[in-house]
Design a protein around this motif. Structure first.
Motif: not given
Lengths: 467, 467
Positions: A414-419, B182-183, B192, A463, A439-440, A437, B187, B177, A432, A443-444
């Motif tokens: 949906s474009g959101g984040s688990f944290s 969308r949020v 990156i 990371p 790609a993040r 993500n 955290s 990448f 994580y 690179v991290a």
């Protein structure tokens, strides 16, 4: 006393009062914070100057001792836990508010200053840090930078990253990275300090910072409004945000089970609340006077009542009552009294996706165990939900992964984040690696290898190099 | 046709219409933008999809061909200039506004969308990108991300970094990448994509982005006010920012020489302006209605008139007149008509330091040449000044360094930046190396070596590896 503390005392005794070194005996007198593992290292260095902090890190680099940064130890995901053989590096004595510039609306301060101390100092100038969260009394600026904290004003002012102008930090090689810029506009090449924000100590230990400050308006009104779903709450929020004569200062949604249990625990009267209310929105607005704020809030709600199917609502008659409204939302520790060790999550989604997500969440939890349910509440304008899964055996080790999957399904898509704002720490490691993500992550890792080849900074955390 | 274009046509012909390849003959029909060197490469790839862009970069990596990203080519510092043997990679066809989510207040779009196209699309939802600048008609979102653009709303909403939620970019190895979150609240480990913001193409080529949108209120009033110094302007700004019933939408200060010459060029009547006015502040506010905005602006100015030694002022009687006020500030090309090739700068300082800096600047310029003076104007609430040095031989090569030193002296020490919003490009190379932050420079170089070991992405620009 640990060998690490003894060696530090011997090698860094030149720093005198600028460096306190604390062994396990004395740590026992201190509060370990939100996680019992925080003091696992049994050894803590508490520098009073950035130079002393840098010397400690250089010593650690020379001696292969891992460094675990700690601020207010309010983190909820184990980002500050430490193990024997490591050294805790605390910001506790980097706690000076050095300068507030009311014209530029900036503050220069040590990383160990608590949010509340900064709020109080800024209030003397009619200003606010522009960021606020329930742990304000103990959360430190350094920790808030390390986790890119969000809180209740993010929908309007952005997250911690948007408040940070300058950072000074000790890098893993013990050098002092100093970019204490005091202006908003800097287009002068790659902005390296961004790497230190939200990286939970992977790349450096923040010692000082420059933050933006914003106008603070105490002329407020606060309401609790029963709504039929998140979409209605968002429609209300959109309406009030578009009104030029007032400012939205808070918009927190509590789904019914959370709201009713919180109210029950605090003996908060619910006679006003319709039985079928799906959720309750806490809204706070500011205006030119308290009367105007209250009038505008009441008029706005009256306008929208029928169109958005509002079921019931009350406007606070006093500041004290407004505080009681906020306590229903912020004092969430009742969860763990009623449901010890209830597994908890902190996710973000585009706000329009919240209702579908919340319905899907309940359904998915019931496939794990028909007795499961969830407390759901949070910063609705950001799409940021806090979730605690409740039910018999919800904290069973064997159910950890199925419950995580029920919570995290569909969020990344949906474009959101688990944290959203709590960080990754140790507890969200699987999330994580599974839902973060890719790609993040890649690179991290590459940057971690370049900055901290020996993996001495907060090892076992993001990371997540093999260690 | 260049060998590069011929080879690309042969090797990447599978992309068909998704990849336009343009040689020097056809480039001659296009506008090279603000810098004559932009088309130096004589070869341009214009992908219509991120995948085609990635294929071009992979081809370049395999063939050792440097890549120069270009957006709207409105950059003022030569960040997009290219040389023979390089390939220009243009965002021109990544120009689709994919989705606007009015509830979440976000937009997903291609990097080649112009700011004005986005402003117009967002206005359909009562929203604005929250960032605005004079080059809106041609500046692209990708270029604004690459330079961390600022503009006239930054004092309120922050700079481009604060509007960016998600980024998709082609990295120097040709991988895509993708972090199109969308949020607002994430955290979830090191962020990156922050490295791609403000890095002028050093680390990647932005193909798509997700941006925040903000409320737009067209109910406005606009004034020009004569002030005795920047401090008085800032006091006015602070007063209006603290008023809850209106929003400050613009605050631009023009020192007298700039204002008078700009007005003269545009035949703008100055009868209202007192002779001794040191500077003129353009202020725009919004409120619940145009009448309320105008009343509040007039009342506020009347309140402050004597206390802040305001000398003269006019409030726009019509939208057309307001546009004429703004043109005095934004249509700055008269500078180069009156003073061809006048060297120009873009600095930021803490606002409280502006008056001392402006006085010191004039004094320092006069030690270089007693005939020198400067146009000074800009976004005063951010402490962001645009400066053009004028006087006979101000553009002489031999005076380049002494003039730069006169402009940049004291800025880093004050916590400001030698480049506020225009970037570094090729023209501010010496400033970056002399007046830039050394800690940022060193780490930026190390990351460049890790990401782009062959130095193929925008070589000869930040972070200035030896090439």
């Amino acid at each position: 006393m640990s060998e690490i503390i003894r060696s530090l005392q011997r090698d860094l005794n030149d720093f005198g009062e600028d460096l306190h070194l604390i062994g396990s005996e004395k740590l026992a007198d201190r509060h370990a914070g939100e996680h019992p593992g925080n003091f696992g290292a049994g050894a803590m260095a508490v520098p009073a100057t950035p130079e002393a902090a840098a010397a400690v890190v250089r010593w650690c680099a020379a001696n292969g001792v891992p460094v675990v940064p700690q601020g207010g130890r309010t983190g909820l995901v184990g980002g500050g836990i430490s193990r024997p053989g490591e050294l805790i590096l605390s910001t506790a004595r980097l706690d000076r508010i050095e300068a507030i510039d009311p014209l530029a609306r900036t503050v220069t301060l040590g990383a160990g200053v608590t949010l509340q101390a900064l709020q109080e100092a800024a209030a003397g100038f009619g200003l606010t840090p522009g960021i606020d969260l329930a742990a304000r009394g103990s959360a430190t600026i350094g920790g808030m930078i390390a986790t890119n904290a969000g809180g209740i004003l993010a929908f309007r002012n952005g997250v911690m990253r948007h408040q940070v102008l300058g950072i000074e930090a000790v890098m893993p090689d013990g050098s002092l990275f100093s970019d204490l810029t005091r202006v908003l506009k800097v287009s002068a090449g790659p902005d390296i300090k961004q790497l230190l924000i939200g990286s939970e100590g992977a790349y450096g230990f923040v010692t000082r910072a420059v933050l933006k400050l914003d106008s603070f308006n105490p002329m407020r009104a606060t309401a609790l409004v029963g709504v039929r779903d998140a979409a209605s709450a968002l429609a209300l929020i959109a309406h009030f945000r578009a009104l030029p004569a007032l400012q939205l200062e808070g918009a927190e949604l509590m789904w019914a089970r959370y709201f009713r249990d919180s109210a029950g625990e605090r003996r908060f009267d619910l006679d006003w609340l319709e039985d079928e209310t799906a959720a309750v929105l806490l809204m706070e607005v500011s205006a030119a006077s308290e009367a105007e704020a209250r009038d505008a809030l009441e008029a706005g709600l009256a306008d929208l009542w029928e169109r958005h199917g509002l079921t019931s609502g009350i406007v606070a008659a006093s500041l004290d009552q407004a505080r009681r409204f906020w306590a229903l939302r912020e004092e969430s520790d009742f969860i763990y009294r009623l449901h010890p060790a209830a597994p908890s999550y902190d996710v973000s989604l585009p706000p329009g996706a919240l209702d579908d997500y919340a319905a899907g969440l309940t359904a998915r939890l019931k496939t794990v165990d028909p007795g499961f349910d969830a407390y759901v509440y949070g910063h609705v304008a950001d799409g940021n939900l806090h979730i605690s899964v409740i039910g018999k055996s919800a904290n069973a080790a064997a159910l950890k992964e199925p419950i995580e999957d029920a919570v995290y399904t569909g969020i990344a898509e949906s474009g959101g984040s688990f944290s959203a704002e709590h960080g990754v720490g140790t507890e969200k490691r699987r999330a994580y690696l599974t839902y973060g993500n890719p790609a993040r992550r890649a690179v991290a890792q590459a940057i971690k290898a370049a900055f901290d080849p020996e993996n001495l900074f907060n090892p076992g955390k993001v990371p997540f190099r093999a260690d």
